[in-house]
Each structure stands twice: as structure tokens, then as C-alpha cells.
Enzyme design. Structure first.
Site, short mmCIF file in Angstrom:
data_model
loop_
_atom_site.label_atom_id
_atom_site.label_comp_id
_atom_site.label_asym_id
_atom_site.label_seq_id
_atom_site.Cartn_x
_atom_site.Cartn_y
_atom_site.Cartn_z
N ALA A 130 5.71 7.33 4.94
CA ALA A 130 4.25 7.29 4.88
C ALA A 130 3.77 6.32 3.80
O ALA A 130 4.56 5.76 3.04
CB ALA A 130 3.71 8.69 4.65
N HIS A 131 2.45 6.18 3.72
CA HIS A 131 1.86 5.21 2.79
C HIS A 131 2.17 5.55 1.33
O HIS A 131 2.16 6.69 0.93
CB HIS A 131 0.35 5.04 2.99
CG HIS A 131 -0.46 6.27 3.07
ND1 HIS A 131 -1.80 6.25 3.39
CD2 HIS A 131 -0.15 7.57 2.89
CE1 HIS A 131 -2.26 7.47 3.38
NE2 HIS A 131 -1.30 8.29 3.10
N ASN A 132 2.46 4.48 0.59
CA ASN A 132 2.68 4.57 -0.85
C ASN A 132 3.93 5.34 -1.26
O ASN A 132 4.10 5.67 -2.43
CB ASN A 132 1.44 5.17 -1.56
CG ASN A 132 0.22 4.31 -1.31
OD1 ASN A 132 -0.63 4.63 -0.50
ND2 ASN A 132 0.18 3.17 -1.97
N GLN A 173 -6.55 1.06 5.11
CA GLN A 173 -5.21 1.01 4.51
C GLN A 173 -4.98 -0.44 4.09
O GLN A 173 -4.69 -1.30 4.91
CB GLN A 173 -4.18 1.51 5.50
CG GLN A 173 -4.45 2.96 5.94
CD GLN A 173 -4.27 3.97 4.82
OE1 GLN A 173 -3.19 4.09 4.23
NE2 GLN A 173 -5.34 4.69 4.48
N ARG A 186 1.96 0.96 5.65
CA ARG A 186 1.46 0.19 4.52
C ARG A 186 0.76 1.14 3.53
O ARG A 186 0.30 2.22 3.90
CB ARG A 186 0.50 -0.89 4.99
CG ARG A 186 -0.73 -0.38 5.69
CD ARG A 186 -1.47 -1.48 6.46
NE ARG A 186 -1.62 -2.67 5.71
CZ ARG A 186 -1.05 -3.86 6.04
NH1 ARG A 186 -0.36 -3.96 7.15
NH2 ARG A 186 -1.20 -4.91 5.29
#
Lengths: 341, 341, 341
Positions: free
Chosen positions: C237-239, C196, C216
Site C-alpha cells: 500500500a501507499h507509503n 495520491q 504510489r
């Protein structure tokens, strides 16, 4: 840690197309990549980004390879290959070994000489920290806890007395392992605490996401087998058993003594009641409530669809009449059948 | 802390059957017990384990006593008796008193001489820590916080300014008490923070599970009455009031200003909207959403059943037609009735 | 910080009625207010409390002003005015600047001379802490993290490597920003971690509630725009990308790569699947599951009503027959129509 395209292809068992000697420094998305960067196409929805991508190479499946003219690593599973390549390219120098002067390490704890103990860490009596383990700042390692070799506790993690983490555990910030299970006996309205005497045992290669909580067993242990992956803010109650390589997404809660099989995929926000058994290979979709044991592999769901509020409200109100509606349909069928005869 | 069977029976008001002079060291499950261990039968699903159990004694109800030939403590509520016996047998020597040299204690805080303040704890100005309290490593105790006698904060707990914990509080790792409530006023699209000026007041004998959060009141206080038990990862919003001896399972969220009565049992993953009143003695089943006040004791539920995904999907899709279906049934009934006449 | 009624009215653009020279020290509820205190009426359900209120002044809307005889600040939005007045009246002296002797600050970190670094804080290499920032006890600030001016991290917050917080961030205890996203590739049953590599970027004036986690990005960044307000125990969550001034209530989970627009209001316990787009101005009600992109502003919901358990159970069981019921209604309509002809 730059590598040539040919080296990377070998690493993932892929085939090079184009200039294998070109050096790759890092990964990027198709849209964001430039000179010296490799990208990948796994999800077909991003296929159109191939046209304008300036990646120096793309990891791509055979069936998609004709959609990209540039340097490529052609491989059956581009996402898996990307994972391996990104790992190599993003590798960093390890933390040094040693104990930070602001850590509090009990003299009766065993810290491997290659391990790192960060600032403001507490390691209590009898704890054992394995080779190359990295205990980040603010972590609390209780009495007689064992942390396997090559494990990383990122920061502010709490591991309570007697719990064991296998090799290569990766524990994100705020995780609590070994808190008391929610065991209560009722004494004429007042609650009497049931002592929580078991431990939490994590196998090898377990990852636990930020602020997830895993309670210790009431008498026997809570067991998380090898290769289990838990996302953030998950609750695992006492005496739960999670089988190998099962992955569970964020905000899911699993009640006490439930046993989940191997290779299951539990989506986010799921609730699983206590004392159930779920066999290997089960998928549960987001925000489902599992109220009974699942005896066959497959995909399971519960819940109702999202609607604009005013439409939803009409259907929602009718839910209370569902049993009545079923009876009235049956009654109508009888009447109609009688008239038909 | 070993005891004889007779001593343990007296402790729980039970009757000894067999050798009351036998010494018991610890508790175990029926399946796992051996020499010197006592087990119990509370849930009939474990009855068949009596046959092969090697426990030195079993805590058992009168109606089940004939299913076990060995030494027994016969008592009306074996689970409650087990809780008390396990507490006695697992008792440990207390933490020593004193302040760890790596703690930061403000000179204007009052720490009782019998209390223990662990490593890397922060105690701010004006805080009061009661007799025999144990503040575990990494906890942060804000200004003017009061912690009652015999309370335990396990590790990495944060108690913000002005909050009060009654006697015998047991607060698990990662808990946050007294964080700001989510109070926002809208100023032409931008949010203006509403200062959160109240406190959190916990009564006596309150237990709070790992990573649970309890927000301070907006103006007046958030109140958790005596004997309330909260599991892990629960959200209690500002100005909530939870009545005596109510127990709430993990992952439940309670919105602002809601008042929950005494002796309620709220299962896991429940959502309770704000500004509601729930009377004493209410049970809410797992993952229900409480959208209105509950004025009568009883058991309440919402939600739909778990199904195999392909079956579920058909029913799920029909949910949007539910109001339409109800209307069409009514129309059919009219037509059929008209023809019948 | 006491002020006259006239000063407070000017601050919020309101009109004074009564004695504008009277001094106000603090805020209170209508029911709890006394001498020197100001209260407000925003929610009509509290109107009846005006009769017995002993507040020295009340903030009130023009339409309600006739229900209160005493001193008043008359203003279009009493809640917003209250927020501003309470902020002024509750203002406290700032933390002093400086670095607590029990903090661990890397020599290659940049700490602004007006910032405060609390006890047991860790600030790693290359981190930058802005002017007047306050990093409370137990926080961990990773390598190359940037914390904007006037930001406050209350206590025990973890910010991982490379993440950036804009000016005036307010981060409550236990928050984790920049933990790894849940990225896994499957290799014949075993999970391979996808590194990540992105960051978390928070805009200005962002507030994050206790124990919330923000992962991240996998390659690019997770973005939280200016003015976003997140409650407690939320998973981002990511993004994920959250647009300006969107507010999200507790216990909500947002899966990877979903994009939420500006000025949205997401209630508590909501689940939002990954890779979706939600336009500006969307409201989602409590515990709804968002399974598809939302392309028009409006209010959206899913779920079924709370009922007494025995009634609910009947309807619940019928849910599995819903598709069958719909088919049978259609069949009945055909038969009835055929007979009618």
C-alpha cells in the site's frame, strides 16, 4: 494551479487564521513542507511535527489550533478538507481527445468525440465510450460494453462483453471486469462449465484498485452500486451485490451471490462466504472470515493474536484440546459443587 | 439457438412433463424467467420461487416435481442438466480465423489456419497455436509455447517461454503462466536468484481464472492435470502438482513443490505450505492454513469464529493464555482428585 | 554455455572431487540428471536420491560428501553454489537492442541505444529507459518514469507516472507499480478521493513477482530498498517502506505507511496492518496477521491448527467461550484454595 489561503478556506468551509492572501502551490507533509506549501494535521500522532514544520499554512481542527502559530485553515475535518484542497492544487490538464493511431477500434463502436482512446487499446463491436472518458494504453473493451462519461481506465484494464461502468469510474491497471464466474457442475467427477451469462454493472463514482477482479453474473448481474471503492487485488465473485459507498480494502475475497449493504467498511484480507447478507453499516476487521449473514450494524472480527513463535506454538497446539478443556472445567465445577454441599 | 423442451430433455437424459414441443430460447432464474425461458431448481432455498415463476419450463429433481405444475424436465441432477442446457442455448458463432493486422507474430511461429490471433497479440519464435484456438487481444505468447486446439485466451494473458497448454484451455484475462518461481539462495544477507528453468504444463480442459499466476518449475515442471479448474487471483508456486479435476477457489495460495491429489476441492483464501502431499478427494474449507500433508480423504479446516468485535476481543486476548489454562485445569484435577481420595 | 567441473568449482569457491576436466552442460534434479548434468543436495530429505542418481557431478556439503561416490563440487552452501552454477549454465544471448516497430514511444522519452523496447509497448513523455534494459511486450511506461540499467520488465507490466526503478530490476508480468493508494476521506457517508501524489521508488536488484501491486505514496513516496524480493500477488500500500534484502512470499498484503526493516522474511498470505514498524531481522510465518509493531528480531506467528472438520468444529465453537472458561478456571482455583486452607 496555485490558490490563496483564503480561496482554499472558502472551498472547504474553513476559517482563515493569519495571512489569507498568501499563495499556496502544493501540498506536503508537516515534516516535508516548505515555502508555498500547505499541510494538515488529522492524526494526533503527528502533532509534535507542528513544532518544526515550515509549512506556509496548516489545515487544522479547532481543538488543535493552539498548537500551531502560523497561517491556518481551521476546519472541523482537516483530512476531508485536505482531500479537497489537494485535489484542486494537483489538478492537471486533461488528456487530449481522439483515438491513438495504434488503437484498434471497431467501426461499430461509438466513441464520444471528447473521449480519448490510447495506444494499443482494443474497442470491440457495439461498445459505447462516453464523453470525456479516457481509455489508457493496452485496455481491452469488449463487445457492447458501456463506459460512462468522465471515466478513466488507467492502463491494461480488461472489460468483458456487455459490462457497464457508470459515470466517473476510475479503474486502475490490471483490473478485470466481467470475467466468468466460477460456476461448475459435477458430472461423475468431471467438471462441466456453467455458462456465465450475466454482466457486471458498476454505478457512478466507483473506483477499482489495481489487479482486482469482478466476475460477471451467472444468469443475472453482479452489481456494484454508486460510490463503492475497491482497493487492489480484491476478488468479487459472480452475482455479488455491493451497496452504495461501501469501501473494501486490498486482498479481500467475496464469494458468489453475497449481498453487502451500504456504507460498510471491509478491511484487508477478509474472506466472505457465498449466499450471505450483510446489512448496511457493518465493519469487518482485517483477515476475518465471515461465515454467516450479519444482521446488525457493528464491528465484527475473527482470528487470533500474533505472538512470538515459541509462545504461539504452545497455545496453537492447545487449540485442539479446547473442547476437551471446556468439558473438564464443567466436570470440575460439578465435583467442587458436590463437595461444597 | 432455440430448442424444444423435448430436445433439451434428451440432451440431459431427463423426462419431459407437459408440452415437449414448446420452444425454449434462453435460460433465466426462477424469479426472472418469462416466455420462452427455462429455469431450474437445484438449491432448496429457492423452492418458494416456484410459486410465482413464469418460466416456460423448469429443470427439476423428481422429489421436487410436485412443487411445480408447469412444463418440466425431470432429471436427477438439475444443476448439471442446467449447465448443459445453458451451454447449448447460449452458444455463439465463433470468432473468425486469421491474424489481426495489429498482431505481432514471429515468422518462426506456427499458427494453425483455423486459429484466431487478436489485436495487439504477440506470438514469439517457435510458438505453436493449435486448431480453432482463439488468442484474444493483448495476449503475449512466449517462445516455444504450445497452445492446444480449441483453447481460448480471453485477453491480456501472458504465457512465458516453453509452457504448454492442453486442448480446450480457457484462460481468463490477466492470467500469468510461466513466471519465475520465487527461488532465492542467501549469500551473507543478499539474495542470489536461483534460475527457474522448468516449465508449466497444463493438461486438457483446464480453466484458469482472472489474474491467477502459475509459476514455472525451478528445474522440473509445474504440472496442472486434466480438468483442473482454478478461480481468480490464485497463486500456484513452482513445481506444484495439481491432480485431475481438482477445483480451487479464489485467493488461495499454494507454496512450492506441494502435490495436491485428484478431485480435491480447495475453498477460497486457503494457504497451503510447500513440500506437502495432499491425497485425492480432500476438501479444505475457506481460509484454512494447511501446514502438514493430508493423508486421508475428508474435510479439513482451521480458523476461529466471527464475533462482534468486543466479544471477540476478550476471547482473542485469552488465546495467549491457552497453554496456561490447560496446565491449570490439569493442576485443579490433581488437587480435586487428591482431596477426593 | 558448458563449463568444466573445475571451472564451476572455482566459480563457487568449492573443492573438486573426481574428474575436474569433465564438461557440464546443464543442471538437473538428482532423480532426473544424466550425462553432462550437475545436480545438488541441499535438503536432506533428498539424500536417498543420491544412491540412484546418474548426475555427472553433484554439488554437496562436506558433511554429506561421503554419501556420494561420483564427481563432486564440495562446498559449504550447496544451494547457493547451485544458484550461481545454474545461472552460468543457463545464460542466454540477450535480446537485441532497438525499438519494435509496433511500440509507441513518445518523442520526448529517452531510450538508451542499448535498450530493447518490445512490441505494443507504450513509453510516455519524459520517461527514461537505461542501458541494456529490456521492456517486454505490452508494457506501459508512464510519464517521467525512470527504468534503471539492466532492468527487465517481462511483459504486460504497468509503471505509472514518475516512478523509479533502480538497476537490475526484474519485474514479472502483470505487475502494477504506482497505482493510486487507497486514500479516502468521508464526507457525510460519501467518499472523497485523496489525491495520491507520491511515487514508488525501487532500489537496485529488486524483483517483483507476477501481478503484484505497489501503490504510489499519498504525499511522499513508497520505498522499496535495494535487494528486496517480492513474490506474486502481493499488495504493497501507499507509503510502505521495505528495507534492504527483505523477502516477502506470495499473497501477502501490507497496509499503508507500515515500515518493514532489513533482512526480514515474510511468509505467504500474511497481513500487516498500517502505520506499524517492524525491525530488521523479523520472520513472520504464513497467514499470520501482524496487528502491532514488532520491536525485537525473531519469529512471529498467529493462527490455529488444521484439523479434520468435525474435530475442528467443536474447538472452533468453544473459542467463543474462551474468556468465560478463563474466568471459571480462576473461580475454581479460588474455591479449591479456600477449601484447602
Amino acid at each position: 494551479m496555485s490558490r490563496t489561503i483564503a480561496e482554499l478556506a472558502e472551498l472547504v468551509g474553513g476559517t482563515v487564521r493569519g495571512d489569507g492572501s498568501l499563495c499556496i502551490d502544493s501540498v506536503a507533509t508537516l515534516a516535508g513542507a516548505g515555502e508555498g506549501q500547505i499541510s494538515f494535521l488529522a492524526n494526533p500522532r503527528y502533532r509534535k511535527q507542528l513544532d518544526s514544520s515550515r509549512a506556509s499554512a496548516v489545515i487544522i481542527a479547532p481543538a488543535e489550533a493552539r498548537n500551531w502559530d502560523g497561517n491556518a485553515i481551521i476546519v472541523a475535518d482537516p483530512y476531508l478538507a485536505y482531500a479537497k484542497i489537494a485535489t484542486i492544487l494537483s489538478e492537471r490538464t486533461r488528456h487530449p481527445s481522439g483515438i491513438h493511431p495504434h488503437a484498434s477500434v471497431n467501426s461499430a463502436a461509438e466513441i464520444h468525440s471528447s473521449a480519448y482512446i490510447g495506444s494499443h487499446v482494443v474497442v470491440e463491436e457495439g461498445a459505447v465510450i462516453g464523453a470525456d472518458a479516457c481509455i489508457g494504453p493496452g485496455c481491452v473493451i469488449g463487445r457492447h460494453v458501456e463506459i460512462g462519461a468522465d471515466s478513466t481506465l488507467v492502463a491494461n484494464v480488461t472489460i468483458n462483453e456487455g459490462c457497464q461502468l457508470g459515470e466517473r469510474a476510475l479503474i486502475h491497471p490490471g483490473v478485470v471486469i466481467g470475467s466468468d464466474g466460477f460456476g461448475l457442475a459435477n458430472d461423475e467427477g468431471r467438471w462441466v462449465k456453467v455458462p456465465q451469462l450475466g454482466r457486471v454493472i458498476l454505478g457512478k463514482d466507483v473506483e477499482v484498485g489495481a489487479n482486482t477482479t469482478i466476475d460477471r453474473g451467472a444468469i443475472e448481474d453482479t452489481i456494484i452500486e454508486d460510490g463503492v471503492k475497491l482497493d487492489n487485488l480484491i476478488q468479487v465473485a459472480h452475482n455479488v451485490h455491493i451497496g452504495e459507498n461501501t469501501a473494501i480494502a486490498a486482498c479481500t475475497g467475496i464469494a458468489g451471490s453475497t449481498r453487502i449493504g451500504k456504507n460498510c467498511a471491509i478491511a484487508g484480507g477478509v474472506g466472505i462466504l457465498g449466499h450471505l447478507e450483510i446489512v448496511d453499516g457493518v465493519t469487518v476487521t482485517a483477515m476475518s472470515l465471515v461465515t454467516r449473514s450479519i444482521k446488525r450494524p457493528g464491528v465484527y472480527s475473527s482470528g487470533t493474536p500474533l505472538e512470538e513463535n515459541r509462545h504461539w506454538h504452545r497455545n496453537y497446539a492447545r487449540f485442539k484440546q479446547l473442547d476437551d478443556m471446556a468439558r473438564r472445567i464443567k466436570e470440575l465445577e460439578k465435583i467442587v459443587a458436590a463437595k461444597g454441599s
